[in-house]
Design a protein around this motif. Structure first.
Motif, PDB file in Angstrom:
ATOM      1  N   VAL A 101       1.183  -1.059   0.147  1.00 45.83           N
ATOM      2  CA  VAL A 101       0.041  -0.091   0.404  1.00 45.83           C
ATOM      3  C   VAL A 101       1.150   1.268  -0.347  1.00 45.83           C
ATOM      4  O   VAL A 101       1.805   1.563   1.219  1.00 45.83           O
ATOM      5  CB  VAL A 101      -1.003  -0.242   1.175  1.00 45.83           C
ATOM      6  CG1 VAL A 101      -1.870   1.514   1.253  1.00 45.83           C
ATOM      7  CG2 VAL A 101      -1.987  -1.049   1.345  1.00 45.83           C
ATOM      8  N   ILE A 102       0.761   2.073  -0.666  1.00 46.29           N
ATOM      9  CA  ILE A 102       1.180   3.288  -1.360  1.00 46.29           C
ATOM     10  C   ILE A 102       0.676   4.369  -0.870  1.00 46.29           C
ATOM     11  O   ILE A 102       0.200   4.994  -1.937  1.00 46.29           O
ATOM     12  CB  ILE A 102       2.486   2.425  -2.607  1.00 46.29           C
ATOM     13  CG1 ILE A 102       2.647   1.790  -2.623  1.00 46.29           C
ATOM     14  CG2 ILE A 102       3.032   4.027  -2.785  1.00 46.29           C
ATOM     15  CD1 ILE A 102       3.763   1.520  -3.745  1.00 46.29           C
ATOM     16  N   PRO A 103       0.519   5.256  -0.050  1.00 39.12           N
ATOM     17  CA  PRO A 103       0.327   6.851   0.206  1.00 39.12           C
ATOM     18  C   PRO A 103       1.020   7.327  -0.803  1.00 39.12           C
ATOM     19  O   PRO A 103       2.399   7.531  -0.268  1.00 39.12           O
ATOM     20  CB  PRO A 103       0.092   7.088   1.296  1.00 39.12           C
ATOM     21  CG  PRO A 103       1.402   5.955   1.888  1.00 39.12           C
ATOM     22  CD  PRO A 103       1.442   4.857   0.943  1.00 39.12           C
ATOM     23  N   ALA A 104       0.415   8.133  -0.996  1.00 40.37           N
ATOM     24  CA  ALA A 104       1.472   9.091  -1.733  1.00 40.37           C
ATOM     25  C   ALA A 104       0.392  10.769  -1.726  1.00 40.37           C
ATOM     26  O   ALA A 104      -0.883  10.433  -2.537  1.00 40.37           O
ATOM     27  CB  ALA A 104       1.215   9.103  -3.510  1.00 40.37           C
ATOM     28  N   ARG A 105       0.451  11.585  -1.309  1.00 40.81           N
ATOM     29  CA  ARG A 105       0.077  13.251  -2.150  1.00 40.81           C
ATOM     30  C   ARG A 105       1.458  14.437  -2.478  1.00 40.81           C
ATOM     31  O   ARG A 105       2.356  14.365  -1.687  1.00 40.81           O
ATOM     32  CB  ARG A 105      -0.557  14.125  -0.074  1.00 40.81           C
ATOM     33  CG  ARG A 105      -1.657  14.654  -0.560  1.00 40.81           C
ATOM     34  CD  ARG A 105      -1.773  15.728  -0.050  1.00 40.81           C
ATOM     35  NE  ARG A 105      -3.362  16.043   0.240  1.00 40.81           N
ATOM     36  CZ  ARG A 105      -2.551  17.740   0.412  1.00 40.81           C
ATOM     37  NH1 ARG A 105      -1.363  17.028   1.512  1.00 40.81           N
ATOM     38  NH2 ARG A 105      -3.911  18.561   0.718  1.00 40.81           N
ATOM     39  N   ASN A 106       0.645  14.946  -3.110  1.00 36.17           N
ATOM     40  CA  ASN A 106       1.688  15.628  -3.786  1.00 36.17           C
ATOM     41  C   ASN A 106       3.282  15.061  -3.619  1.00 36.17           C
ATOM     42  O   ASN A 106       4.301  14.969  -3.462  1.00 36.17           O
ATOM     43  CB  ASN A 106       2.221  17.168  -2.978  1.00 36.17           C
ATOM     44  CG  ASN A 106       0.711  17.576  -2.919  1.00 36.17           C
ATOM     45  OD1 ASN A 106       0.019  17.782  -4.446  1.00 36.17           O
ATOM     46  ND2 ASN A 106       0.119  18.186  -2.566  1.00 36.17           N
TER      47      ASN A 106
ATOM     48  N   GLY B 123      -4.903  13.689  -2.435  1.00 32.88           N
ATOM     49  CA  GLY B 123      -6.168  14.630  -3.496  1.00 32.88           C
ATOM     50  C   GLY B 123      -4.632  16.261  -3.436  1.00 32.88           C
ATOM     51  O   GLY B 123      -4.417  16.601  -3.216  1.00 32.88           O
ATOM     52  N   SER B 124      -3.705  15.258  -4.696  1.00 33.11           N
ATOM     53  CA  SER B 124      -2.441  15.322  -4.579  1.00 33.11           C
ATOM     54  C   SER B 124      -2.582  16.870  -5.708  1.00 33.11           C
ATOM     55  O   SER B 124      -3.627  16.831  -6.819  1.00 33.11           O
ATOM     56  CB  SER B 124      -1.680  14.316  -6.030  1.00 33.11           C
ATOM     57  OG  SER B 124      -0.954  13.442  -4.404  1.00 33.11           O
ATOM     58  N   SER B 125      -1.769  17.402  -5.913  1.00 38.04           N
ATOM     59  CA  SER B 125      -2.279  18.730  -6.649  1.00 38.04           C
ATOM     60  C   SER B 125      -1.393  19.352  -7.407  1.00 38.04           C
ATOM     61  O   SER B 125      -1.136  20.073  -8.121  1.00 38.04           O
ATOM     62  CB  SER B 125      -2.776  20.043  -6.342  1.00 38.04           C
ATOM     63  OG  SER B 125      -1.417  20.738  -5.353  1.00 38.04           O
TER      64      SER B 125
ATOM     65  N   PRO C 127      -0.798  12.392  -9.934  1.00 34.02           N
ATOM     66  CA  PRO C 127      -2.405  11.914 -10.755  1.00 34.02           C
ATOM     67  C   PRO C 127      -2.058  10.651 -11.956  1.00 34.02           C
ATOM     68  O   PRO C 127      -2.130   9.970 -12.345  1.00 34.02           O
ATOM     69  CB  PRO C 127      -3.449  12.775 -10.413  1.00 34.02           C
ATOM     70  CG  PRO C 127      -3.193  12.801  -9.283  1.00 34.02           C
ATOM     71  CD  PRO C 127      -1.826  13.667  -9.368  1.00 34.02           C
ATOM     72  N   ALA C 128      -0.791  12.277 -12.567  1.00 37.58           N
ATOM     73  CA  ALA C 128      -1.126  11.173 -14.043  1.00 37.58           C
ATOM     74  C   ALA C 128       0.797  10.715 -13.794  1.00 37.58           C
ATOM     75  O   ALA C 128      -0.154   9.372 -14.571  1.00 37.58           O
ATOM     76  CB  ALA C 128      -0.190  12.974 -14.815  1.00 37.58           C
ATOM     77  N   LEU C 129       1.206  10.541 -13.261  1.00 37.55           N
ATOM     78  CA  LEU C 129       2.639   9.235 -12.660  1.00 37.55           C
ATOM     79  C   LEU C 129       1.941   7.810 -12.539  1.00 37.55           C
ATOM     80  O   LEU C 129       2.089   7.281 -12.936  1.00 37.55           O
ATOM     81  CB  LEU C 129       3.619  10.219 -11.960  1.00 37.55           C
ATOM     82  CG  LEU C 129       4.697   9.062 -11.541  1.00 37.55           C
ATOM     83  CD1 LEU C 129       5.680   9.293 -12.774  1.00 37.55           C
ATOM     84  CD2 LEU C 129       5.633   9.747 -10.500  1.00 37.55           C
ATOM     85  N   ILE C 130       0.793   8.348 -11.704  1.00 44.87           N
ATOM     86  CA  ILE C 130       0.235   7.262 -10.998  1.00 44.87           C
ATOM     87  C   ILE C 130      -0.137   6.044 -12.140  1.00 44.87           C
ATOM     88  O   ILE C 130      -0.072   4.859 -12.349  1.00 44.87           O
ATOM     89  CB  ILE C 130      -1.057   7.440 -10.040  1.00 44.87           C
ATOM     90  CG1 ILE C 130       0.098   7.057  -8.320  1.00 44.87           C
ATOM     91  CG2 ILE C 130      -1.656   6.362  -9.845  1.00 44.87           C
ATOM     92  CD1 ILE C 130      -1.112   7.851  -7.638  1.00 44.87           C
TER      93      ILE C 130
ATOM     94  N   ARG D  68      -6.002   3.927  -6.020  1.00 40.56           N
ATOM     95  CA  ARG D  68      -7.622   4.623  -5.720  1.00 40.56           C
ATOM     96  C   ARG D  68      -7.044   6.352  -4.943  1.00 40.56           C
ATOM     97  O   ARG D  68      -6.103   6.263  -4.365  1.00 40.56           O
ATOM     98  CB  ARG D  68      -7.866   3.889  -4.363  1.00 40.56           C
ATOM     99  CG  ARG D  68      -8.178   2.846  -4.397  1.00 40.56           C
ATOM    100  CD  ARG D  68      -9.677   2.520  -5.070  1.00 40.56           C
ATOM    101  NE  ARG D  68      -9.949   0.486  -5.493  1.00 40.56           N
ATOM    102  CZ  ARG D  68     -10.072   0.178  -6.415  1.00 40.56           C
ATOM    103  NH1 ARG D  68      -9.017   1.017  -7.421  1.00 40.56           N
ATOM    104  NH2 ARG D  68      -9.717  -0.910  -6.394  1.00 40.56           N
ATOM    105  N   GLN D  69      -8.397   7.101  -5.295  1.00 40.53           N
ATOM    106  CA  GLN D  69      -7.828   8.727  -4.868  1.00 40.53           C
ATOM    107  C   GLN D  69      -9.330   8.784  -3.449  1.00 40.53           C
ATOM    108  O   GLN D  69     -10.011   7.980  -3.533  1.00 40.53           O
ATOM    109  CB  GLN D  69      -8.784   9.380  -5.799  1.00 40.53           C
ATOM    110  CG  GLN D  69      -8.001   9.745  -6.907  1.00 40.53           C
ATOM    111  CD  GLN D  69      -7.916  10.751  -8.390  1.00 40.53           C
ATOM    112  OE1 GLN D  69      -8.985  10.847  -7.431  1.00 40.53           O
ATOM    113  NE2 GLN D  69      -7.305  10.889  -8.758  1.00 40.53           N
TER     114      GLN D  69
END
Length: 66
Positions: A10-15, A43-45, A49-52, A65-66
């Protein structure tokens, strides 16, 4: 007994656009190919998201998932 992958990440990612590719490439480099990875974008800004999306399209073992 389950027929699913033996290892789950499970990889959390934000910005996380600066570091996420290195993390995901590390998962791809695992010797044991029997894995799945869930990437959770909180909720990345930035470009996260594009990389994912690129990694999800590249390898079916990645899900997002978002």
């Amino acid at each position: 007994m389950s027929n699913g992958p033996r290892t789950s990440f499970v990889i959390p990612a934000r910005n996380a656009a600066r570091t996420l590719a290195q993390t995901l490439d590390s998962v791809l480099a695992q010797r044991n190919a029997d894995w799945e990875a869930l990437i959770v974008d909180d909720g990345s800004s930035d470009e996260t998201p594009a990389l994912i999306d690129r990694y999800v399209q590249r390898d079916r073992r990645f899900t997002a998932r978002q």
